[in-house]
Design a protein around this motif. Sequence first.
Motif, PDB file in Angstrom:
ATOM      1  N   GLN A  38     -72.658   9.394 -35.678  1.00 33.03           N
ATOM      2  CA  GLN A  38     -73.501   9.053 -36.828  1.00 33.03           C
ATOM      3  C   GLN A  38     -74.450  10.233 -37.050  1.00 33.03           C
ATOM      4  O   GLN A  38     -74.841  10.918 -36.104  1.00 33.03           O
ATOM      5  CB  GLN A  38     -74.261   7.736 -36.596  1.00 33.03           C
ATOM      6  CG  GLN A  38     -75.184   7.767 -35.416  1.00 33.03           C
ATOM      7  CD  GLN A  38     -75.731   6.397 -35.042  1.00 33.03           C
ATOM      8  OE1 GLN A  38     -75.914   6.130 -33.866  1.00 33.03           O
ATOM      9  NE2 GLN A  38     -76.017   5.535 -35.999  1.00 33.03           N
ATOM     10  N   TYR A  39     -74.802  10.483 -38.311  1.00 35.50           N
ATOM     11  CA  TYR A  39     -75.637  11.650 -38.616  1.00 35.50           C
ATOM     12  C   TYR A  39     -77.084  11.439 -38.155  1.00 35.50           C
ATOM     13  O   TYR A  39     -77.749  12.368 -37.731  1.00 35.50           O
ATOM     14  CB  TYR A  39     -75.560  12.002 -40.099  1.00 35.50           C
ATOM     15  CG  TYR A  39     -74.279  12.772 -40.407  1.00 35.50           C
ATOM     16  CD1 TYR A  39     -74.225  14.149 -40.231  1.00 35.50           C
ATOM     17  CD2 TYR A  39     -73.117  12.114 -40.805  1.00 35.50           C
ATOM     18  CE1 TYR A  39     -73.052  14.856 -40.478  1.00 35.50           C
ATOM     19  CE2 TYR A  39     -71.946  12.818 -41.052  1.00 35.50           C
ATOM     20  CZ  TYR A  39     -71.925  14.187 -40.887  1.00 35.50           C
ATOM     21  OH  TYR A  39     -70.763  14.891 -41.107  1.00 35.50           O
ATOM     22  N   ARG A  40     -77.578  10.205 -38.281  1.00 34.43           N
ATOM     23  CA  ARG A  40     -78.927   9.892 -37.786  1.00 34.43           C
ATOM     24  C   ARG A  40     -78.870   8.527 -37.111  1.00 34.43           C
ATOM     25  O   ARG A  40     -77.993   7.726 -37.400  1.00 34.43           O
ATOM     26  CB  ARG A  40     -79.918   9.826 -38.958  1.00 34.43           C
ATOM     27  CG  ARG A  40     -80.325  11.188 -39.527  1.00 34.43           C
ATOM     28  CD  ARG A  40     -81.365  10.988 -40.627  1.00 34.43           C
ATOM     29  NE  ARG A  40     -80.905  10.008 -41.605  1.00 34.43           N
ATOM     30  CZ  ARG A  40     -80.146  10.320 -42.677  1.00 34.43           C
ATOM     31  NH1 ARG A  40     -79.793  11.562 -42.901  1.00 34.43           N
ATOM     32  NH2 ARG A  40     -79.760   9.376 -43.505  1.00 34.43           N
ATOM     33  N   MET A  55     -72.459   4.357 -38.695  1.00 32.16           N
ATOM     34  CA  MET A  55     -71.470   5.129 -37.941  1.00 32.16           C
ATOM     35  C   MET A  55     -70.483   5.764 -38.923  1.00 32.16           C
ATOM     36  O   MET A  55     -69.955   5.068 -39.801  1.00 32.16           O
ATOM     37  CB  MET A  55     -70.677   4.202 -37.007  1.00 32.16           C
ATOM     38  CG  MET A  55     -71.374   3.901 -35.726  1.00 32.16           C
ATOM     39  SD  MET A  55     -71.474   5.386 -34.721  1.00 32.16           S
ATOM     40  CE  MET A  55     -72.533   4.821 -33.414  1.00 32.16           C
ATOM     41  N   VAL A  56     -70.229   7.042 -38.766  1.00 40.29           N
ATOM     42  CA  VAL A  56     -69.266   7.729 -39.638  1.00 40.29           C
ATOM     43  C   VAL A  56     -67.888   7.745 -38.975  1.00 40.29           C
ATOM     44  O   VAL A  56     -66.860   7.681 -39.642  1.00 40.29           O
ATOM     45  CB  VAL A  56     -69.770   9.155 -39.947  1.00 40.29           C
ATOM     46  CG1 VAL A  56     -68.748   9.940 -40.722  1.00 40.29           C
ATOM     47  CG2 VAL A  56     -71.081   9.089 -40.722  1.00 40.29           C
ATOM     48  N   LEU A  57     -67.860   7.815 -37.649  1.00 36.06           N
ATOM     49  CA  LEU A  57     -66.604   7.654 -36.895  1.00 36.06           C
ATOM     50  C   LEU A  57     -66.832   6.582 -35.836  1.00 36.06           C
ATOM     51  O   LEU A  57     -67.852   6.596 -35.137  1.00 36.06           O
ATOM     52  CB  LEU A  57     -66.190   8.963 -36.209  1.00 36.06           C
ATOM     53  CG  LEU A  57     -65.808  10.139 -37.100  1.00 36.06           C
ATOM     54  CD1 LEU A  57     -65.409  11.341 -36.242  1.00 36.06           C
ATOM     55  CD2 LEU A  57     -64.660   9.796 -38.052  1.00 36.06           C
ATOM     56  N   GLY A  95     -57.547  10.474 -46.112  1.00 44.27           N
ATOM     57  CA  GLY A  95     -58.386   9.287 -46.314  1.00 44.27           C
ATOM     58  C   GLY A  95     -59.174   9.466 -47.588  1.00 44.27           C
ATOM     59  O   GLY A  95     -59.277  10.585 -48.094  1.00 44.27           O
ATOM     60  N   HIS A  96     -59.726   8.369 -48.092  1.00 47.28           N
ATOM     61  CA  HIS A  96     -60.506   8.475 -49.337  1.00 47.28           C
ATOM     62  C   HIS A  96     -61.805   9.248 -49.066  1.00 47.28           C
ATOM     63  O   HIS A  96     -62.163   9.465 -47.894  1.00 47.28           O
ATOM     64  CB  HIS A  96     -60.788   7.075 -49.894  1.00 47.28           C
ATOM     65  CG  HIS A  96     -61.576   6.205 -48.953  1.00 47.28           C
ATOM     66  ND1 HIS A  96     -62.923   6.352 -48.752  1.00 47.28           N
ATOM     67  CD2 HIS A  96     -61.184   5.217 -48.108  1.00 47.28           C
ATOM     68  CE1 HIS A  96     -63.345   5.476 -47.869  1.00 47.28           C
ATOM     69  NE2 HIS A  96     -62.296   4.780 -47.448  1.00 47.28           N
ATOM     70  N   ASN A  97     -62.523   9.608 -50.115  1.00 47.53           N
ATOM     71  CA  ASN A  97     -63.787  10.317 -49.950  1.00 47.53           C
ATOM     72  C   ASN A  97     -64.754   9.496 -49.122  1.00 47.53           C
ATOM     73  O   ASN A  97     -64.897   8.298 -49.342  1.00 47.53           O
ATOM     74  CB  ASN A  97     -64.426  10.598 -51.324  1.00 47.53           C
ATOM     75  CG  ASN A  97     -63.935  11.912 -51.871  1.00 47.53           C
ATOM     76  OD1 ASN A  97     -63.444  12.757 -51.113  1.00 47.53           O
ATOM     77  ND2 ASN A  97     -64.053  12.080 -53.177  1.00 47.53           N
ATOM     78  N   GLY A  98     -65.389  10.141 -48.167  1.00 42.19           N
ATOM     79  CA  GLY A  98     -66.371   9.440 -47.343  1.00 42.19           C
ATOM     80  C   GLY A  98     -65.767   8.708 -46.162  1.00 42.19           C
ATOM     81  O   GLY A  98     -66.467   8.004 -45.435  1.00 42.19           O
ATOM     82  N   SER A  99     -64.461   8.866 -45.919  1.00 42.85           N
ATOM     83  CA  SER A  99     -63.836   8.129 -44.814  1.00 42.85           C
ATOM     84  C   SER A  99     -64.078   8.797 -43.454  1.00 42.85           C
ATOM     85  O   SER A  99     -63.723   8.251 -42.416  1.00 42.85           O
ATOM     86  CB  SER A  99     -62.329   7.959 -45.068  1.00 42.85           C
ATOM     87  OG  SER A  99     -61.705   9.204 -45.243  1.00 42.85           O
ATOM     88  N   GLY A 100     -64.661  10.004 -43.452  1.00 39.53           N
ATOM     89  CA  GLY A 100     -65.022  10.647 -42.179  1.00 39.53           C
ATOM     90  C   GLY A 100     -64.185  11.861 -41.818  1.00 39.53           C
ATOM     91  O   GLY A 100     -64.313  12.404 -40.717  1.00 39.53           O
ATOM     92  N   LYS A 101     -63.364  12.343 -42.748  1.00 36.88           N
ATOM     93  CA  LYS A 101     -62.430  13.442 -42.424  1.00 36.88           C
ATOM     94  C   LYS A 101     -63.152  14.753 -42.096  1.00 36.88           C
ATOM     95  O   LYS A 101     -62.841  15.401 -41.112  1.00 36.88           O
ATOM     96  CB  LYS A 101     -61.466  13.703 -43.604  1.00 36.88           C
ATOM     97  CG  LYS A 101     -60.710  12.492 -44.075  1.00 36.88           C
ATOM     98  CD  LYS A 101     -59.763  12.831 -45.212  1.00 36.88           C
ATOM     99  CE  LYS A 101     -60.432  13.352 -46.461  1.00 36.88           C
ATOM    100  NZ  LYS A 101     -61.292  12.374 -47.152  1.00 36.88           N
ATOM    101  N   SER A 102     -64.118  15.119 -42.949  1.00 40.26           N
ATOM    102  CA  SER A 102     -64.814  16.397 -42.722  1.00 40.26           C
ATOM    103  C   SER A 102     -65.649  16.344 -41.455  1.00 40.26           C
ATOM    104  O   SER A 102     -65.750  17.338 -40.730  1.00 40.26           O
ATOM    105  CB  SER A 102     -65.745  16.720 -43.894  1.00 40.26           C
ATOM    106  OG  SER A 102     -65.022  17.417 -44.847  1.00 40.26           O
ATOM    107  N   THR A 103     -66.225  15.196 -41.210  1.00 38.00           N
ATOM    108  CA  THR A 103     -67.008  15.021 -39.980  1.00 38.00           C
ATOM    109  C   THR A 103     -66.086  15.237 -38.778  1.00 38.00           C
ATOM    110  O   THR A 103     -66.441  15.924 -37.812  1.00 38.00           O
ATOM    111  CB  THR A 103     -67.618  13.600 -39.961  1.00 38.00           C
ATOM    112  OG1 THR A 103     -68.399  13.440 -41.145  1.00 38.00           O
ATOM    113  CG2 THR A 103     -68.458  13.368 -38.729  1.00 38.00           C
ATOM    114  N   MET A 104     -64.892  14.692 -38.879  1.00 31.56           N
ATOM    115  CA  MET A 104     -63.904  14.842 -37.812  1.00 31.56           C
ATOM    116  C   MET A 104     -63.570  16.331 -37.605  1.00 31.56           C
ATOM    117  O   MET A 104     -63.533  16.820 -36.474  1.00 31.56           O
ATOM    118  CB  MET A 104     -62.659  14.091 -38.258  1.00 31.56           C
ATOM    119  CG  MET A 104     -61.717  13.741 -37.193  1.00 31.56           C
ATOM    120  SD  MET A 104     -60.391  12.859 -38.049  1.00 31.56           S
ATOM    121  CE  MET A 104     -59.855  11.839 -36.786  1.00 31.56           C
TER     122      MET A 104
END
Length: 273
Positions: free
Chosen positions: A14-16, A21-23, A40-49
Amino acid sequence: MEKSFLEFQNVSFQYREDSPMVLNDVSIQVNQNEWVAVIGHNGSGKSTMAKLMNGLLFPNAGEVHVDGLELSEENIWEIRRKVGMVFQNPDNQFVGTTVKDDVAFGLENHGIPREEMVKRIAQSLKAVGMEEYEDHEPHRLSGGQKQRVAIASVLAVAPSMIILDEATAMLDPKGRKEIMHTVNQVRQERDVSIVTITHDLNEVTLADRVVVMNDGDVWFEGTPRELFEHREDLQTIGLDIPLVSKFAHELHQLGLNISKQPLNHEELMDEIW
Ligand code: ADP
């Protein structure tokens, strides 16, 4: 037995502390020399991954292992050398005044000797089919060519894995095609694992395996062929099925068979790429 190169073991992020939770407890692996598409759709956590794969972020819980090393502050530079990234905007990735200088820049940062640099620049530009453009100015190239140079810059450093984070999102269909062919070529010729992050289902067809993310969870993991067997379910998580597949499926429903099956994976690849 396939050898794993990258592993997420029960990774949560999670970012904060007060943000969602993002993942959520994500476990995936990427094998040596394997091409994995994450969709995955936008905001599904791909870039964070993607950022957790090369230490731009660290997990809140769980572990990330890269080539046997656990992701931590101590080995961050070693991991970043092993995992190269290509980002979305081709214009943000250039520093050199010529294509050649640009590829050289990354190598200088890694302290590669001059003679070796010349060799690596030539080899990596050849690998992406841009060897004839070495003296061109990067900003005059097409979007697809710019991203091919960005891939060459990453390849020159000889990473064990390349992540392309929505690297085709700003390209026209021709540019997208160029990048998919380039990635396919690189995968066949180099000993490198590839992770492509995308929200476009057309782009998963050439990968060995697909991981579908939905709201921070792994929703599906399998081959592109297996994924397209779930074609109806994909729309429920905000993914559009490729037009060719949709069209063939509809003809099939109407009893107008253009092929024995609604359209198999190989046919789909031929149609798209
Ligand atoms: P995707 O790549 O699938 O579009 P991201 O990983 O970019 O998804 O984003 C997942 C979630 O994390 C989204 O809800 C997004 O708003 C949030 N997020 C992404 N980056 C940040 C950030 N730097 N700070 C706070 N929240 C973020």
